[in-house]
Enzyme design. Structure first.
Site, PDB file in Angstrom:
ATOM      1  N   CYS A 115      10.507   6.135 -16.273  1.00  0.00           N
ATOM      2  CA  CYS A 115       9.973   4.885 -16.848  1.00  0.00           C
ATOM      3  C   CYS A 115      10.232   4.777 -18.357  1.00  0.00           C
ATOM      4  CB  CYS A 115       8.481   4.764 -16.578  1.00  0.00           C
ATOM      5  SG  CYS A 115       8.097   4.720 -14.820  1.00  0.00           S
ATOM      6  N   HIS A 252       5.893  -0.836 -21.476  1.00  0.00           N
ATOM      7  CA  HIS A 252       6.285  -0.559 -20.097  1.00  0.00           C
ATOM      8  C   HIS A 252       5.192  -1.128 -19.197  1.00  0.00           C
ATOM      9  CE1 HIS A 252       7.235   1.297 -16.394  1.00  0.00           C
ATOM     10  NE2 HIS A 252       6.318   2.240 -16.478  1.00  0.00           N
ATOM     11  N   ASN A 282       5.612  -2.285 -11.357  1.00  0.00           N
ATOM     12  CA  ASN A 282       6.255  -1.262 -12.194  1.00  0.00           C
ATOM     13  C   ASN A 282       7.725  -1.134 -11.782  1.00  0.00           C
ATOM     14  OD1 ASN A 282       7.137   1.028 -13.498  1.00  0.00           O
ATOM     15  ND2 ASN A 282       5.310   2.237 -13.044  1.00  0.00           N
TER      16      ASN A 282
HETATM   17  N1  ACO Z   1      -5.766   0.263  -1.764  1.00  0.00           N
HETATM   18  C1  ACO Z   1      -7.030   0.594  -1.501  1.00  0.00           C
HETATM   19  N2  ACO Z   1      -7.538   1.790  -1.865  1.00  0.00           N
HETATM   20  C2  ACO Z   1      -6.749   2.654  -2.479  1.00  0.00           C
HETATM   21  C3  ACO Z   1      -5.400   2.371  -2.787  1.00  0.00           C
HETATM   22  C4  ACO Z   1      -4.902   1.125  -2.392  1.00  0.00           C
HETATM   23  N3  ACO Z   1      -3.638   0.736  -2.630  1.00  0.00           N
HETATM   24  N4  ACO Z   1      -4.849   3.437  -3.419  1.00  0.00           N
HETATM   25  C5  ACO Z   1      -5.814   4.358  -3.533  1.00  0.00           C
HETATM   26  N5  ACO Z   1      -6.967   3.896  -2.953  1.00  0.00           N
HETATM   27  C6  ACO Z   1      -8.235   4.563  -2.829  1.00  0.00           C
HETATM   28  C7  ACO Z   1      -8.153   6.057  -2.880  1.00  0.00           C
HETATM   29  O1  ACO Z   1      -7.811   6.590  -1.619  1.00  0.00           O
HETATM   30  C8  ACO Z   1      -9.544   6.427  -3.294  1.00  0.00           C
HETATM   31  O2  ACO Z   1     -10.356   6.369  -2.161  1.00  0.00           O
HETATM   32  P1  ACO Z   1     -11.533   7.450  -1.942  1.00  0.00           P
HETATM   33  O3  ACO Z   1     -12.457   7.255  -3.119  1.00  0.00           O
HETATM   34  O4  ACO Z   1     -12.107   7.060  -0.630  1.00  0.00           O
HETATM   35  O5  ACO Z   1     -10.857   8.781  -1.954  1.00  0.00           O
HETATM   36  C9  ACO Z   1      -9.969   5.279  -4.215  1.00  0.00           C
HETATM   37  O6  ACO Z   1      -9.072   4.209  -3.940  1.00  0.00           O
HETATM   38  C10 ACO Z   1      -9.881   5.638  -5.691  1.00  0.00           C
HETATM   39  O7  ACO Z   1      -8.632   6.283  -5.914  1.00  0.00           O
HETATM   40  P2  ACO Z   1      -8.172   6.630  -7.355  1.00  0.00           P
HETATM   41  O8  ACO Z   1      -6.797   7.241  -7.282  1.00  0.00           O
HETATM   42  O9  ACO Z   1      -9.243   7.400  -8.067  1.00  0.00           O
HETATM   43  O10 ACO Z   1      -8.081   5.159  -7.989  1.00  0.00           O
HETATM   44  P3  ACO Z   1      -7.804   4.769  -9.458  1.00  0.00           P
HETATM   45  O11 ACO Z   1      -8.866   3.890  -9.974  1.00  0.00           O
HETATM   46  O12 ACO Z   1      -7.404   5.947 -10.294  1.00  0.00           O
HETATM   47  O13 ACO Z   1      -6.520   3.851  -9.298  1.00  0.00           O
HETATM   48  C11 ACO Z   1      -4.150   4.030  -9.660  1.00  0.00           C
HETATM   49  C12 ACO Z   1      -5.335   4.399  -8.771  1.00  0.00           C
HETATM   50  C13 ACO Z   1      -4.052   2.515  -9.684  1.00  0.00           C
HETATM   51  C14 ACO Z   1      -2.886   4.650  -9.111  1.00  0.00           C
HETATM   52  C15 ACO Z   1      -4.450   4.561 -11.078  1.00  0.00           C
HETATM   53  O14 ACO Z   1      -4.770   5.914 -11.062  1.00  0.00           O
HETATM   54  C16 ACO Z   1      -3.291   4.362 -12.003  1.00  0.00           C
HETATM   55  O15 ACO Z   1      -2.962   3.242 -12.331  1.00  0.00           O
HETATM   56  N6  ACO Z   1      -2.661   5.439 -12.487  1.00  0.00           N
HETATM   57  C17 ACO Z   1      -1.531   5.333 -13.350  1.00  0.00           C
HETATM   58  C18 ACO Z   1      -0.367   5.656 -12.561  1.00  0.00           C
HETATM   59  C19 ACO Z   1       0.793   4.753 -12.796  1.00  0.00           C
HETATM   60  O16 ACO Z   1       0.727   3.585 -13.120  1.00  0.00           O
HETATM   61  N7  ACO Z   1       1.912   5.355 -12.573  1.00  0.00           N
HETATM   62  C20 ACO Z   1       3.138   4.671 -12.643  1.00  0.00           C
HETATM   63  C21 ACO Z   1       4.182   5.586 -13.063  1.00  0.00           C
HETATM   64  S1  ACO Z   1       3.803   6.295 -14.580  1.00  0.00           S
HETATM   65  C22 ACO Z   1       3.920   5.131 -15.590  1.00  0.00           C
HETATM   66  O17 ACO Z   1       4.719   4.260 -15.398  1.00  0.00           O
HETATM   67  C23 ACO Z   1       3.022   5.141 -16.776  1.00  0.00           C
END
Ligand code: ACO
Length: 325
Positions: A115, A252, A282
């Site tokens: 990225c 980004h 993304n």
């Molecule tokens: N739909 C519904 N529920 C979901 C989904 C989905 N698509 N994905 C995960 N969940 C659930 C999980 O299973 C979890 O359930 P549980 O509590 O029963 O176990 C719950 O939602 C919470 O999961 P978390 O991973 O803690 O959710 P979070 O609030 O952290 O959001 C996310 C997840 C959106 C991926 C977040 O961590 C994030 O944005 N991280 C940054 C990662 C990113 O953007 N990476 C891209 C590449 S790196 C970059 O470009 C910077």
């Protein structure tokens, strides 16, 4: 004393036609439009056709950037493509773009920093242009991240999309002042000890297969906000400008919460932050030039503005770049 800098003289972008909405994804994994929008800000993303490789998206974005710069393919003597989803293991996607554009013999290679790839590629091309090794460079971010998805993993498959963006860089003479056009300053970083937070579980020398994207989303999120904010301050310091001098931040586009977290940490005016994540999701190395292209086309970003690009991705890699447009 005259100083040679590389200036952005044209910007272009290309998105494949197919729109994939959150509702479309909720038909294949246990998710909802509400969850995706609340946690990420994403409403939809684009997906390339099966017969449309990354080089096709890159070539169309490059043609549009050349048209904006008033240049022909025959003027191009350097092509750097930032991609983590190349057409083939080799040759480089840049060489394929060179052929498709009809650019003739020059220098063409890829940069792989996921990225952060576009910011890395800009710094590499800047070295060529500022040293007189290239007179008309194309820097392209092009990705088909949908090819790397595990479509049964709801934690990742809702986050990514396909697209391409490109800029033309040309040498420009100035006094070395921050008011002069050109790439003013960079901050680039990587930390290989955190590679297991975000990676693809395949490759030619391991599994022999392309593999799927794997991510520890929560941890990536935390690193993203802290790392990006530090790189933004370092790039501004390298450029000799203050963060408060910046007219437009073009981050980004990974997640609206990361964009907001960085903005809050740096005390940015949210009206100065370009966000296209709702429509593009993304697109990895393509996301910055795609967002830049949107904001130039709608008239927000203008010639002479001070803009700040920033990114973080797998590696971990991250970085930022200050540009007087
Ligand atoms: N739909 C519904 N529920 C979901 C989904 C989905 N698509 N994905 C995960 N969940 C659930 C999980 O299973 C979890 O359930 P549980 O509590 O029963 O176990 C719950 O939602 C919470 O999961 P978390 O991973 O803690 O959710 P979070 O609030 O952290 O959001 C996310 C997840 C959106 C991926 C977040 O961590 C994030 O944005 N991280 C940054 C990662 C990113 O953007 N990476 C891209 C590449 S790196 C970059 O470009 C910077």
């Amino acid at each position: 004393m005259s100083v040679t800098r590389s200036a952005v003289t044209g910007v272009g972008a290309y998105l494949p036609d197919e729109v994939v909405t959150n509702a479309d994804l909720s038909a294949i994994v246990d998710t909802s439009d509400e969850w995706i929008q609340e946690r990420t800000g994403i409403k939809e993303r684009r997906r390339a056709r099966p017969d449309q490789p990354t080089s096709d998206l890159a070539t169309e974005a490059a043609r549009r950037a050349l048209a904006a710069a008033g240049r022909e393919a025959s003027d191009v003597d350097l092509i750097v493509v930032a991609t983590t989803t190349p057409d083939l293991t080799f040759p480089a996607t840049a060489a394929i773009v060179q052929r498709k554009l009809g650019a003739g013999v020059g220098v063409a290679f890829d940069v792989q920093a996921v990225c952060s790839g576009f910011v890395y590629a800009l710094s590499v091309a800047d070295g060529f242009v500022a040293r007189g090794l290239a007179k008309c460079a194309l820097v392209i971010g092009a990705e088909e991240m949908t090819r790397l998805m595990d479509w049964s993993d709801r934690g990742t498959c809702v986050l990514f999309g396909d697209g391409a963006g490109a800029v033309v860089l040309e040498p420009i003479e100035g006094e070395g002042a921050t008011a002069d056009r050109g790439l003013l300053g960079f901050a680039l970083r990587s930390d290989g000890t955190k590679g297991d937070l975000l990676y693809v579980d395949g490759g030619p020398s391991t599994t022999g297969e392309v593999g799927h994207l794997r991510m520890a989303g929560n941890q990536v999120f935390r690193h993203a906000v802290i790392n990006i904010a530090e790189a933004v301050e370092a790039a501004c310091a390298a450029a000799g400008v203050a963060v408060s001098d910046v007219d437009w931040f073009v981050p980004h586009q990974a997640n609206q919460r990361i964009i907001k977290g960085v903005g809050d940490r740096l005390g940015l005016d949210e009206n100065k932050v370009i966000s296209t994540v709702a429509w593009h999701a993304n697109t990895s190395a393509a996301s910055i030039p795609l967002a830049l292209s949107v904001a130039i086309e709608d008239g927000r970003i203008k010639r002479g503005d001070l803009i700040l690009l920033e990114a973080m991705g797998g590696g971990l890699t991250w970085g930022a770049c200050a540009i007087r447009l």
